[in-house]
Design an enzyme around this catalytic site. Structure first.
Site, PDB file in Angstrom:
ATOM      1  N   ASP A 220      21.616   6.744  39.187  1.00  0.00           N
ATOM      2  CA  ASP A 220      21.148   6.070  37.614  1.00  0.00           C
ATOM      3  C   ASP A 220      19.600   6.119  37.168  1.00  0.00           C
ATOM      4  O   ASP A 220      18.824   5.252  37.952  1.00  0.00           O
ATOM      5  CB  ASP A 220      22.390   5.204  37.758  1.00  0.00           C
ATOM      6  N   GLU A 269      17.285   8.848  58.574  1.00  0.00           N
ATOM      7  CA  GLU A 269      17.814   8.813  59.366  1.00  0.00           C
ATOM      8  C   GLU A 269      18.793   9.310  59.893  1.00  0.00           C
ATOM      9  O   GLU A 269      19.505   9.341  60.645  1.00  0.00           O
ATOM     10  CB  GLU A 269      18.159   7.173  59.972  1.00  0.00           C
TER      11      GLU A 269
HETATM   12  C1  NOJ Z   1      23.393   6.684  32.815  1.00  0.00           C
HETATM   13  C2  NOJ Z   1      24.412   6.636  33.163  1.00  0.00           C
HETATM   14  O1  NOJ Z   1      24.990   7.773  32.991  1.00  0.00           O
HETATM   15  C3  NOJ Z   1      25.309   6.248  31.813  1.00  0.00           C
HETATM   16  O2  NOJ Z   1      26.739   6.481  31.911  1.00  0.00           O
HETATM   17  C4  NOJ Z   1      24.704   4.380  32.320  1.00  0.00           C
HETATM   18  O3  NOJ Z   1      25.422   3.715  30.383  1.00  0.00           O
HETATM   19  C5  NOJ Z   1      23.979   4.755  31.848  1.00  0.00           C
HETATM   20  N1  NOJ Z   1      22.987   4.929  32.742  1.00  0.00           N
HETATM   21  C6  NOJ Z   1      23.830   2.932  32.593  1.00  0.00           C
HETATM   22  O4  NOJ Z   1      23.138   2.593  33.551  1.00  0.00           O
END
Ligand code: NOJ
Length: 566
Positions: A220, A269
């Site tokens: 993310d 790993e």
């Molecule tokens: C990207 C994610 O896809 C989204 O859903 C989220 O709100 C933001 N990052 C923050 O984590």
């Protein structure tokens, strides 16, 4: 369905792919948003046993992997992207034992599992944040986050005027008067990636899930972790003028790749090495390539098609550029038309050009709804099917989002009090409907409480028209979007050998035609006039997005290589 696969061919390809360490290069990955997939315990929230109960469905799609959006303990301030514990399952969604059962059932069917890692921020309910609040100013516990004193009289003003991605200020004041930084919602305090404990803890998390058999990770906001917050901090206006070329204080810093080099050592790993794909919204495809390097995460999302109109020239440029970029870096490219953050592509393509684009807010994309009467849903779906069939014929991997295989449209009819997306509530520059419309629980049957999603009303309201798109209805209809996805994904593995394509000139600016090294052709007609094929070629069309295979407007077909059909 025209069966173009002999059992021997299919089994040979599947056996090879099952043991292949580079399985991810051309995988079809299906994204599950767990709270909206299937609800086994009838509390209105999807859960892991719900997914387990639908493993046969997943197998019927012939996908190579699933990507699970966060299923960790969370107060759901941001749909689970506010993680309170990275190494557990939200009790409302199940247990670690349920996770183990799910992964075993998926692996048994040859489906790999990718989980979401959210390293930029924790939930404010994470143990560390509780410690930081309790320990007070200047404490070691606060060092794991980004705490600063305020400005102005008595520190009443935030350290800077920066805005969060979801709108509103990016700083929140705590009881003792200090402020903490949050790129996203208030409940998502950003971590301090200069802190060794933060780095160590994520290595532990990667090993924790890898040891449980997870095959890969989706990272993310991979481009936001490291920061240079040395004083004096720039103002918002100044920040916007700083180029995002590796030295920006907040975005896409070169030093973030040190983190991923360490992660790569952990991935390696394992046998086969664990894979990763970066969600990195960066300024150029060259900068994106850094995340996709073999010394780093290995692959990065390419969102270019998701941002493009349904337009042949735009698609061709994007496809060519990304394939060239992938070849230059040794990675493979990724194709995406929908995910849990954007308006579903069947709706986007039914809006007038440009109007349906997702709205960019800071470095994040959020969904833009359009006035209902401006949407031509029939056209949107026709184009969505055509774009998807083109996508599935391209070299590289494809990420599909739950519900697109049913041709689902974005759900606009959600009352404000039923909405959940913090981007909707925090406003700011954001003027759309937020992302709830693509997160409404799936319809499994035309009847029953919540259309077979579970025994109770779903956590987001499902519209009556979901009945027409239920899995049971579409399974019974050979012309449905579900039948199209099943056929296309079933045949797709035959196309995905060498990662190359050649363009065949069509003499039309609105028709794309390409051939893969093994002779498979894809013809995508973006225009409204038919593109007639030679009779001999028309006989080799094995799949198309319209009943008429002579390539009418807004239609894609796949043509089998000569000799394959006997
Ligand atoms: C990207 C994610 O896809 C989204 O859903 C989220 O709100 C933001 N990052 C923050 O984590």
């Amino acid at each position: 369905m025209t069966d173009v696969r002999s059992d021997d061919t299919r089994q040979a390809i599947e056996a090879e792919q099952a043991t292949d360490a580079s399985w991810w290069r051309q995988a079809a990955v299906y994204q599950i948003y767990p709270r909206s997939f299937a609800d086994a315990d009838g509390d209105g929230l999807g859960d892991l046993p719900g997914i387990l109960s639908r493993v046969d469905y997943l197998a019927s799609l012939s996908i190579d992997a699933i990507w699970l959006s966060p299923f960790y303990p969370s107060a759901l301030a941001d749909g689970g992207y506010d993680v309170a514990d990275y190494r557990d399952v939200d009790p409302r969604l199940g247990t670690l034992d349920d996770f183990d059962k799910l992964i075993a059932a998926l692996h048994e069917r040859g489906i790999r599992v990718i989980v979401d890692i959210v390293p930029n921020h924790t939930s404010n309910l994470h143990e560390w944040f509780g410690e930081a609040l309790a320990a007070g100013r200047g404490s070691a516990a606060r060092e794991r986050y980004i705490f600063r004193d305020g400005t102005g009289d008595g520190g009443e003003e935030p350290p800077t005027d920066w805005e969060s991605v979801f709108g509103g200020p990016a700083w929140e004041r705590v009881e003792d008067g200090q402020w903490y930084f949050h790129n996203f919602a208030t409940e998502q305090p950003d971590l301090n990636w200069d802190h060794p404990e933060v780095r160590e803890d994520f290595l532990r998390t990667l090993r924790f899930w890898s040891d449980r058999g997870v095959d890969g990770f989706r990272i993310d906001v991979a481009h936001m972790l490291t920061k240079d917050l040395s004083e004096p901090l720039p103002s918002r206006a100044e920040l916007e003028l700083i180029p995002q070329d590796g030295n920006h204080p907040l975005i896409d810093r070169d030093d973030v790749h040190e983190v991923y080099a360490e992660w790569r050592r952990v991935f390696d790993e394992y046998d086969p090495p664990r894979t990763a794909v970066a969600e990195a919204w960066v300024s150029t495809s060259e900068r994106r390539a850094k995340y996709a390097s073999a010394e780093g995460l290995g692959q990065a999302f390419n969102f270019d098609l998701l941002e493009a109109d349904f337009d042949a020239a735009a698609f061709r440029t994007i496809i060519a550029d990304n394939l060239a970029q992938a070849q230059a870096t040794g990675s493979s490219t990724t194709w995406v038309l929908s995910n849990h953050d954007v308006t579903r592509h069947a709706t986007r393509y039914g809006l007038p050009a440009l109007a349906g684009r997702p709205v960019k807010q800071g470095t994040e994309w959020v969904a833009a709804g359009g006035p209902d009467d401006a949407i031509d849903r029939g056209r949107g779906l026709r184009r969505a099917r055509a774009a998807t069939l083109l996508l599935l014929g391209l070299p590289g991997s494809t990420y599909l989002y739950q519900g697109e295989e049913l041709g689902l449209q974005e759900v606009a009819e959600i009352a404000a009090e039923q909405r959940q997306d913090p981007a909707f509530f925090r406003g700011g520059e954001f003027d759309g409907l937020g992302r709830d419309g693509c997160r409404v629980p799936l319809p499994w049957s035309a009847d029953g409480a919540s259309f077979g999603f579970g025994d109770a009303a779903a956590h987001l309201p499902q519209p009556a028209w979901f009945a027409d798109h239920a899995v049971d209805v579409e399974t019974a209809d050979p012309e449905s979007t579900l039948s199209l996805y099943r056929e296309a994904l079933g045949i797709r593995r035959l196309l995905q050998t060498e990662e190359r394509l050649d363009w065949i000139e069509t003499g039309r600016t609105d028709v794309l035609r390409l051939v893969r090294p093994n002779g498979w052709q894809v013809v995508a007609n973006f225009g409204t006039d038919a593109f007639p094929l030679e009779a001999e070629e028309a006989d080799r069309v094995v799949l198309g997005t319209a009943e008429d295979r002579s390539v009418p407007g807004e239609t894609t077909v796949w043509i089998a290589p000569e000799g394959l059909l006997g």
